[in-house]
Design a protein around this motif. Sequence first.
Motif, PDB file in Angstrom:
ATOM      1  N   ASP A 153       0.836  -1.192   0.000  1.00 34.96           N
ATOM      2  CA  ASP A 153       0.000   0.000   0.000  1.00 34.96           C
ATOM      3  C   ASP A 153       0.877   1.250   0.000  1.00 34.96           C
ATOM      4  O   ASP A 153       1.979   1.264   0.567  1.00 34.96           O
ATOM      5  N   LYS A 205     -11.725   2.506  -0.454  1.00 33.68           N
ATOM      6  CA  LYS A 205     -10.450   2.659  -1.146  1.00 33.68           C
ATOM      7  C   LYS A 205      -9.277   2.514  -0.181  1.00 33.68           C
ATOM      8  O   LYS A 205      -8.403   1.676  -0.383  1.00 33.68           O
ATOM      9  N   PRO A 270      -4.126   1.244  -1.702  1.00 34.63           N
ATOM     10  CA  PRO A 270      -3.626   0.426  -2.804  1.00 34.63           C
ATOM     11  C   PRO A 270      -3.306   1.317  -4.008  1.00 34.63           C
ATOM     12  O   PRO A 270      -4.069   2.250  -4.300  1.00 34.63           O
ATOM     13  N   PRO A 271      -2.206   1.069  -4.715  1.00 34.32           N
ATOM     14  CA  PRO A 271      -1.789   1.962  -5.814  1.00 34.32           C
ATOM     15  C   PRO A 271      -2.862   2.209  -6.868  1.00 34.32           C
ATOM     16  O   PRO A 271      -2.918   3.295  -7.451  1.00 34.32           O
ATOM     17  N   GLU A 272      -3.727   1.227  -7.090  1.00 37.51           N
ATOM     18  CA  GLU A 272      -4.717   1.393  -8.154  1.00 37.51           C
ATOM     19  C   GLU A 272      -5.758   2.469  -7.850  1.00 37.51           C
ATOM     20  O   GLU A 272      -6.492   2.922  -8.737  1.00 37.51           O
ATOM     21  N   HIS A 273      -5.856   2.895  -6.585  1.00 38.40           N
ATOM     22  CA  HIS A 273      -6.835   3.925  -6.221  1.00 38.40           C
ATOM     23  C   HIS A 273      -6.243   5.328  -6.190  1.00 38.40           C
ATOM     24  O   HIS A 273      -6.981   6.305  -5.995  1.00 38.40           O
TER      25      HIS A 273
END
Length: 321
Positions: A153, A205, A270-273
Amino acid sequence: MGEFELICRFFAAAPCAQAAEGVALGIGDDCALLQLPAGEQLAVSTDTLVAGVHFPASPDPFLLGQRALAVAASDLAAMGAMPLGFTLAITLPQADEAWLQAFARGLSQMAQGCRLALVGGDTTRGPLSLTVTVFGRLPVGQALTRSGARPGDLLCVGGALGDAAGALPLVLDQRQELGEQAGYLLQRYWAPQPQLALGLLLRGKATAALDISDGLLADCGHIAAASGLALHIELARVPLSPALQVIAGTAARDCALAGGDDYVLAFTLPPEHLAAVQAAWPATVVIGRAVAGTGVALLDDSGAVIQPPRAGYQHFGSSGD
């Protein structure tokens, strides 16, 4: 002036005590009644502020009214809760009408900005102290907590840090400073803005979150301990306001790392958010990441661990969680 007259004149009639969504019954009875939609939980947090411990012994009452509610409301932001209402228990040395009018104005201004309704409380005579309990609501299972961070994260903050610590010498009259930068820091100390919209945005998120009250390093330590991992903070990424850099100079970094009273959210993501969060809250800054291990490590530009300043900032006393 009796207790009931004081309550009616300065608090029951205040703008923040009028009818509000989710408040079925406010000031005037033995209990307030709060209405929760089906499938939601009540978030509750209490903060006590004591004169000479958490704020100067003779504060500006308008500023104190703002600050007293803001520091409590920030806990709702940290949990991702929608503001609902609050109670105020105030102990006063005497019933000074001018003081109470100014305090109530500051309290109402912050309450209206946070969309919090005053629903009850208590008054008594004694050394000046304030106890604020805030109530919020959120869907079952969506509360942000300190214990969900995972290795990989990103560690983020919701804005610049250290401003309140930089303002403290001004608050205590240990330093006389005029100008726009000093005014900005004093505003950040006396009227911190709870990041309630960011807290709502982070639902679903962020994996962990809290508001920074006792300093970045100390509070990140709470996330690390609760989540059972380590947090690595890159010193160069920690955001500083221009005003803090002007007023605090070389001490600005220490204010940001170990300073208290920021009431800015720190959270793991998390990087995708990240893109979505930064698009909606542009002040979001990535300052490090969660990794396997324990504790909090501060890293220099080369990635080497460096010695941090004192682990937590002791302002007038512990500000609580």
